[in-house]
Each structure stands twice: as C-alpha cells, then as structure tokens.
Design an enzyme around this catalytic site. Structure first.
Site, PDB file in Angstrom:
ATOM      1  N   ARG A  34     -25.706  -1.819   6.679  1.00 38.80           N
ATOM      2  CA  ARG A  34     -25.478  -3.247   6.462  1.00 38.80           C
ATOM      3  C   ARG A  34     -25.872  -4.073   7.686  1.00 38.80           C
ATOM      4  NH1 ARG A  34     -21.159  -3.697   2.433  1.00 38.80           N
ATOM      5  NH2 ARG A  34     -20.111  -5.333   3.597  1.00 38.80           N
ATOM      6  N   GLU A  92     -19.847  -5.301   9.778  1.00 35.32           N
ATOM      7  CA  GLU A  92     -20.744  -4.504  10.598  1.00 35.32           C
ATOM      8  C   GLU A  92     -21.818  -5.348  11.282  1.00 35.32           C
ATOM      9  OE1 GLU A  92     -18.876  -1.951   7.496  1.00 35.32           O
ATOM     10  OE2 GLU A  92     -19.981  -3.852   7.445  1.00 35.32           O
ATOM     11  N   LYS A 141       0.843  -1.191   0.000  1.00 36.46           N
ATOM     12  CA  LYS A 141       0.000   0.000   0.000  1.00 36.46           C
ATOM     13  C   LYS A 141       0.882   1.247   0.000  1.00 36.46           C
ATOM     14  CE  LYS A 141      -4.537   1.036   1.945  1.00 36.46           C
ATOM     15  NZ  LYS A 141      -5.475   0.748   3.037  1.00 36.46           N
TER      16      LYS A 141
END
Length: 627
Positions: A391, A363, A279
């Site tokens: 969600r 979630e 990253k």
C-alpha cells in the site's frame, strides 16, 4: 437455535429473546471451532449481535454488506449457510478466513486489507443508482480500519455525493458514558426520524422567506444549532462530512441495534451508525487480552492457553535486537502501522516510548513520516508486513528512494504465510522493491544473519529492505551466520553439476534438495543469495565459468522476482548458462499451511529435486507452477 439457521431468512422468524439465545450459541460455536483451527477470535466475538442485527434488518445478498478487512466476518459466514464448513476454516481447500466472492453470494466483495469497505460500498451504491435499482448498501468498518487514509477519502466523496449509503462503525475501543450515551441515543432516534428531517427543512425554508430578516435569522439559527450540536453530539465530524450521524449505540443490545438500523434505512443520503462493542465479548481470556486473541493459533478453551512452538521468531528477534541497537544509538526510531505486537516492537515501545511511533493502519503515512525523520538525521526502522507494505509503494519510491534516505524497511511475513490466504501472502515484495533505484534488498537465512543485516543497515546511507518470513526458517542451528563482507553472497554447499541460488526460508529446501541429489550422484552447489539487490555479480561471473546449469528457488512470484534478476544478468552478459526458475507462477496463492502450499506449488524438496533432475537431463520446460 443455531441449527435452525441455514440462511439470513431464518433469522426473521425469531423474536428478540430467541435472537439473544442465538448470539450466545454463536459465541460457543466460535470458541469450539477457532480453538481447534486457529483464526481471528476476539474481533468475531465482539460483532455477534451486530452481525445478527444486520442480517435481521437487511436482505442479503439482495442488500449488499461489505466487511472491512474481513477478519470479523466469521459470524456472517455462520449465518449465511457455511456453519457446517467451519471445521475446515483457513485450511487448504476449506473455508477462507476472509470474505470471498467465489465462496458465497453473500460475500459481495473480497477483503483482507483495511480501509477499503466504504470505497467499495460507494461504488456499489452508484452502480445501483445508475441502473435504477433499489437495494441497501452497508459498509462495516472497525475503528482501527478507520485510521486508514483511504477510508477518509471515501467518506469525503460519499458525504459530498448524497448517495444513499450506510456506514457502520464497529468501535471496540471507546466506552459509552451513561449520561452522554442516553442523550446521544435520544438525539439519534430523533434525527433518524424522517418526520424530523422534513420538519427541519420546512422550518428552514419558512424562516428564509421572511422579508428583510429571513436570511439573517436562518443563518443565525444555523450557527446556534451547529454550536449546540458540537456540545452534545460526538459525531459532528461525520455530520460535517455530509453524513447523518447516529450513535453511539451499544453494540451488544440487539433490540437497540435492530431499531436503529430500521430507522436508518428511512433516512435519505449517507448515514453513519456508530456502534460500540467489546472485543472478545463473552470469553474472559479474550476480553482481558484482545490483542493476544486477535489472530490466534489453536488454544485450550478452558485455560486460555495458546499452543506455541516455542521457537524464537524473526519478528521477536527483530524487536529484541532493535532494542539493543537503540540503546547504543539514539538516532534509531521504530515505526509500525497498528502492528506493535505482530512486528515484535512491544518491548521497544516500553523502553523507548518517545522513539516509537504507531501510526495506525496508515502504511503510506508511516513510510513518508520515516522519510521526514531520516531527512533530519534519524535512522527510522519501519516494520510492516509484506502484504501491507504494498500500500506504500509510491511513498517508498518517491519519498524514500528518490531522495536516497536511510530508511530501513523491516518487511515481516515475507513469502508464503499460510492460512490467511491470497490477501496476506507476501509473495510480491521482491518484484515491487527490486526495480526501484537506490534500494538494497536483503533476506536472512536465520536469526543470527538477521542481526548481522540490522547492524549492517545502520552503516548504510541509503534505503534498505530486510525481508523475513513468518516464524522461523528452521536452519539456525545448522549454519552459523557469517559477516556480510560488503554485501557478498555465501556458498553453503560446494558442487559442480549445477548451482542452486536461494535465500531465506527456501534456503533450507535448497539444502535438502542438494542432499537428495547427492544420493543420486549429482553434485549441487548451494548459494545463499542473501542480498537480493544488488546481485553479487563477481560470484555469478565466477560460477558461470564453472557451472552452466543454474536453478533459482524462491517462495515469491517468478515474474519480476529474484529469478528474473538472474535471467536479466545472464542475458545482459550473454553467459553460456541455462537457468530454471522455480517459484510462484502467475496466480494468487490460496490459504493453507505453509507446508501444504509449498507441496501444492511444487516447491517442497522432493518436487524441486525431481525438477532439477529433469532439467539436468535436458528437460527445458519453464517451471511456472500451476495448481
């Protein structure tokens, strides 16, 4: 080199050295553009070679490439004819920061929430098969998104189906061991060879035909083979789910990526390619602090310094105050879904590592786990962005509210959030929360009031949602916070001609509107409706005896929102009151700055003042605002 690329077809004319040069030019291009506009930087710097390889091997848009979450699709956009639009990235009317079907034929599926790509890809692959068509379908998913349960549901279904489908895991957390990596690369090349697959099936079939001992020998060989593979191959989990696993592959080695993808297209059934990337690759500041440069505002490329407003945000204040509360009360635990930085919980994590839980992008699990903690005497505070909390709707309803458990939902990024657009605007949480029994919904006008609500929530014995916007409301120094006094509302400005009910960020707009109206001789009362549920019914009845023109103002959807609750109250009590609802109409809100979007929605102070004056003069048109 970059100026020569106007579509993926242009890549296929380049040799490997030219592709490497293109990768470096793309990184410089990303730094130049994102440093001006802001956006997702580290994730895109990490997928430059991977994206080039995908478009080199496959033929988009004939072949379908689905990007999970989509914040790492900037390179994809650059290579698919949108390079010249990057100055407008994430700005109103400009290029979206996420894939959008309406923006390009190369964006085959809109994404903004995680863990959806494999399900969508499997649907496309099955549609292809039902229509007897021939094209490849590729889902690109990050290791973070792979923590979401939906991804595993899709993997299970895809592996069982034996459908031709490719899943590329962009893993930017794991490092590659040279020894294991070399062996895995060799085995991956061997196992992705169609001849290997045919020979393996042929030997197995031959062994099983041997009289008496054939079946026993075949089963023994299979057990030995699996045991050996468990020792040397890191992807046995995916193999057991029905995928042919290939990897791990160096995600910055273009030649290796291209070779593996070409071979993978010849494998029958679902294929899982494990790609390891770094990253922030190529930009030292982003490599060192990838979380900081994940979603970044404009910054200085040379120094890495990020432009900041310097104000204390709601997220920061929430995290700081929760630490103070946890020092006093050992029952308090904090939960987040892969967002400790974004939700302000980094300090809590450091101070109380045993009472902090980052569950990954899950979630649903976060909310139900919080219910389990609450059922056993703890006081969980679950910090999740409004758009992602959607969600976990069933878990809020079934696991928390049905049992009336003291779980506090810290609903971050509520209301209009700006540049991230449709998939991230937090305009639906009031509508999907307030109709659930037992829950209390609060919205602070400033940071001091947020602290009051956090303290008050600890005294309550049922579920609570405290929703607050990104950044700050800008009214901290105007009106000090007052005690909640039993979930009562607060009168900010007295008036007699009309009454404006608002909360949170929009309360500042309401105060500005009252000031504008005052100059025109109109006396407007402003109410801080800080407790969205339950309503302050006593105050509403009192005001109905004095003022018969009401205005509700919110930066959330009108349908099912706060304004709807006022309409329901007026209808239920047959009050002689006219109500005008101002908020977001029946549509999704695009990307752009918060200020620009409020103007476009007609929710800035001048637009609201104009509508109020029309309303008071007898204009009765309902204020569903369209672009």
């Amino acid at each position: 080199m970059l100026k020569r690329i106007d579509s993926p077809k242009d890549l296929k004319c380049l040799n490997i050295d030219e592709l490497k040069q293109l990768a470096e030019e793309i990184r410089q291009f990303l730094l130049e553009k994102v440093s001006r506009t802001g956006g997702h930087l580290a994730s895109n710097l990490g997928v430059v070679e991977l994206t080039i390889a995908l478009h080199y091997v496959f033929n988009s848009p004939f072949d379908k490439i689905i990007w999970d979450v989509g914040h790492q699709a900037y390179v994809h956009k650059i290579l698919t004819g949108r390079r010249e639009q990057f100055d407008s990235l994430r700005q109103f009317g400009g290029l979206s920061g996420f894939p959008k079907r309406s923006e390009s034929v190369h964006d085959v599926f809109d994404t903004g929430h995680s863990s959806t790509s494999i399900s969508a890809a499997l649907g496309m692959a099955r549609a292809r098969d039902l229509k007897n068509e021939k094209y490849s379908v590729v889902a690109v998913i990050g290791d973070g998104a792979l923590t979401g349960g939906m991804a595993f549901e899709a993997l299970n279904d895809a592996g069982h189906s034996k459908t031709n489908l490719m899943v590329v895991l962009n893993d930017n957390e794991m490092s590659i061991s040279e020894n294991v990596g070399a062996l895995a690369a060799y085995l991956s090349k061997l196992r992705s060879n169609p001849r290997y697959t045919r020979v393996k099936k042929g030997i197995d079939s031959l062994v099983r035909k041997i009289p008496w001992v054939g079946q026993y020998s075949a089963n023994l060989i299979e057990r030995f083979k699996n045991s050996f593979k468990y020792l040397v191959i890191s992807g046995m989990f995916f193999e057991q789910m029905g995928f042919t696993y290939i990897g791990p592959i160096d995600g910055h080695n273009l030649a290796a990526l291209i070779d593996v993808m070409k071979r993978a297209t010849m494998v029958e059934g679902p294929v899982f390619i494990h790609v390891v990337t770094k990253k922030g690759k190529g930009y030292a500041f982003a490599e060192k602090k990838p979380e900081l440069f994940h979603g970044v505002p404009p910054f200085d490329v040379q120094s890495g310094e990020i432009s900041a407003k310097g104000e204390v945000t709601f997220s920061q204040a929430f995290g700081q105050h929760l630490v103070e509360m946890a020092q006093r009360d050992p029952r308090i635990v904090a939960i987040t879904a892969a967002m400790p930085e974004g939700t302000g919980l980094v300090e809590f994590k450091k101070r109380f590592p045993n009472r902090f839980f980052d569950v990954g992008i899950a979630e649903q699990h976060a909310v139900t786990m919080a219910a389990g903690l609450a059922a056993n005497g703890f006081r969980p505070y679950v910090a999740i962005y409004s758009t992602f909390l959607q969600r976990a709707y069933d878990q809020i309803l079934h696991d928390v509210c049905l049992q009336n458990l003291p779980v506090v939902l810290a609903v971050d990024r509520a209301g209009i959030v700006g540049e991230d657009g449709e998939t991230h605007q937090g305009v639906f949480d009031i509508s999907y929360l307030r109709h659930i029994p037992n829950i209390t919904v609060m919205a602070p006008k400033n940071i001091d009031e947020l602290k009051e609500m956090l303290d008050y929530s600890l005294t309550m014995e049922g579920p609570v949602a405290i929703r607050y916007p990104k950044g700050n409301t800008g009214i901290d120094n105007i009106f000090p916070a007052k005690p909640l006094e039993g979930l009562k509302w607060e009168t900010m400005v007295n008036g007699s001609d009309c009454c404006i009910f608002s909360f949170g960020r929009m309360l500042k707009v309401a105060l500005e509107v009252a000031s504008i109206l005052r100059r025109d001789g109109i006396s407007a009362r402003v109410i801080n409706a800080r407790i969205i549920k339950p309503l302050d019914e006593q105050l509403l009845m009192d005001i109905s005896n004095r003022i018969n023109k009401w205005i509700t103002l919110e930066d959330t959807v009108i349908q099912g929102g706060f304004g709807s609750s006022i309409n329901e109250f007026v209808a239920a009590h047959q009050l002689p009151v006219s109500v005008m609802n101002l908020g977001v109409g029946d549509r999704f809100v695009p990307h752009g700055s918060v200020e620009r979007l409020l103007r476009q929605l007609g929710l800035d102070s001048n637009s609201v003042a104009f509508k109020v004056k029309k309303f008071l003069s007898g204009y009765r048109k309902r204020a569903y605002v369209n672009f």
